[in-house]
Design a protein around this motif. Structure first.
Motif, short mmCIF file in Angstrom:
data_model
loop_
_atom_site.label_atom_id
_atom_site.label_comp_id
_atom_site.label_asym_id
_atom_site.label_seq_id
_atom_site.Cartn_x
_atom_site.Cartn_y
_atom_site.Cartn_z
N UNK A 171 0.60 -1.48 -0.07
CA UNK A 171 -0.07 -0.07 0.03
C UNK A 171 0.85 1.35 -0.01
N UNK A 172 0.23 2.45 -0.08
CA UNK A 172 0.93 3.56 0.00
C UNK A 172 1.97 3.78 1.21
N UNK A 173 1.34 3.54 2.22
CA UNK A 173 2.49 3.46 3.64
C UNK A 173 3.67 2.55 3.20
N UNK A 174 3.38 1.43 2.71
CA UNK A 174 4.58 0.68 2.42
C UNK A 174 5.67 1.58 1.76
N UNK A 175 5.27 2.17 0.59
CA UNK A 175 6.26 2.83 -0.55
C UNK A 175 6.62 3.99 0.45
N UNK A 176 5.73 4.74 1.38
CA UNK A 176 6.32 5.80 2.10
C UNK A 176 7.34 5.46 2.95
N UNK A 177 7.28 4.46 3.70
CA UNK A 177 8.04 4.08 4.61
C UNK A 177 9.44 3.69 4.02
N UNK A 178 9.25 3.00 2.97
CA UNK A 178 10.40 2.32 2.28
C UNK A 178 11.33 3.61 1.63
N UNK A 179 10.75 4.68 0.97
CA UNK A 179 11.25 5.77 0.47
C UNK A 179 11.98 6.50 1.55
N UNK A 184 17.74 7.46 4.16
CA UNK A 184 18.46 7.16 5.60
C UNK A 184 19.62 6.25 5.07
N UNK A 185 19.75 6.07 3.76
CA UNK A 185 21.01 5.33 3.33
C UNK A 185 20.94 3.96 2.74
N UNK A 186 19.72 3.45 2.75
CA UNK A 186 19.57 2.11 2.38
C UNK A 186 19.66 1.94 0.95
#
Length: 331
Positions: A171-179, A184-186
């Motif tokens: 969902x949108x939250x998954x992409x938001x947190x991944x981004x 943060x350097x990932x």
């Protein structure tokens, strides 16, 4: 109860904690392990004495995760004041003897529907893409800086639990947190390579044997593969090497549900279900004594592999018939 309220409850439970034990379900996947290590990172930053325990250890494809070397297979002490359960639908899922810790405060963080909310504080939300999403929000609530270590673990957890952002929980939250974690350097390419492109040759030998067992239901709506103890012995592999195999039967053209039967040492079979979205496999899993998500669920069943396979074939095809009938009635 709203998620914000529950995050506040978990925050209030964690702030006074001094000695924390973090546990997750047996045979941990990327979400269970990534969530555990991300929370460990945050609690260490707060100066807590903290330990992560999983009786099955760290899967081979995740040993590179930051802080993975801190994971034990049994608690080192018995004086924890707080136990955090991650990705566990019930307190028996970790397989850890927690009887000596009944007096500790239990915190339950999970995204599985049907969670029994067994903790003194419970942060349970099936709408979350992964338990790691909830752990991230707890760290934010604790005002802990999410650095590279926690970010790598959170990103890996979300990547794996969404099937590389292929499953319906992407969902949108998954992409938001991944981004944010990338910020943060990932390095997404590096993480994907470490998780998926470092396979032991014995795992591939096991896969070749498993794929030979592929069978489809009469109308090709369900597909099944089987893993036996003999296969493990012949290929010198273990349960951790089966991770992701269930996606092969699910990927067959025309199939609605793929499932994998994994023989346990006691002769029972652990069933992993995966749906393409139309069939609710959590409902099917509950009929077999298990549970899970709509598109990913599991159960442990007694019987022979052919017997169990046929029962599930019949149930899946009946579910597909029900869906077809419902469409006709609506039409």
């Amino acid at each position: 109860m709203q998620r914000k309220t529950r995050i506040a409850e978990v925050r209030r439970a964690l702030l006074p904690a001094r000695r924390v034990l973090i546990v997750s379900h047996r045979n941990p996947d990327g979400d269970a392990m990534g969530s555990s290590l991300a929370l460990l990172s945050g609690l260490l930053t707060l100066g807590k004495t903290c330990e992560v325990v999983n009786t099955d250890g760290v899967p081979a494809n995740l040993v590179w995760l930051p802080l993975a070397e801190r994971v034990g297979i049994a608690p080192e002490r018995g004086d924890y004041d707080t136990v955090v359960f991650l990705d566990c639908g019930n307190p028996d899922r970790p397989g850890v003897d927690l009887a000596p810790l009944r007096g500790a405060r239990w915190i339950n963080i999970d995204h599985h529907p049907g969670n029994g909310e067994f903790g003194h504080a419970n942060l349970v939300d099936p709408a979350a893409c992964a338990t790691a999403e909830l752990v991230y929000e707890v760290l934010v609530g604790l005002q802990v800086p999410v650095g590279f270590t926690a970010a790598t673990n959170i990103y890996t957890a979300i990547l794996t639990d969404t099937g590389c952002f292929r499953f319906s929980n992407s969902n949108a939250r998954a992409f938001e947190i991944a981004s944010r974690m990338v910020g943060r350097g990932v390095d997404p390419s590096w993480v994907a390579q470490m998780v998926y492109d470092q396979q032991p040759v014995n795992r591939l030998r096991l896969l070749s044997r498993v794929l030979e067992t592929l069978e489809l239901s009469p109308r090709d709506k369900a597909a099944c593969v089987v893993v036996t103890q003999d296969m493990f012995r012949a290929t010198h592999t273990g349960v951790e090497d089966v991770e992701g195999f269930v996606n092969y039967p699910r990927s067959v053209c025309g199939v609605e549900v793929g499932f994998l039967l994994r023989e346990e040492p006691d002769g029972r079979y652990r069933v992993a279900f995966r749906s393409k979205g139309r069939v609710d496999v959590a409902e099917i899993a509950r009929e077999f004594g298990g549970g899970g998500h709509r598109n990913a669920a599991g159960a442990t069943v007694e019987g022979t592999a052919p017997q169990i396979r046929q029962r599930i074939f019949d149930r899946v095809e009946a579910a597909c018939d029900e869906l077809l009938l419902a469409r006709r009635e609506v039409g």
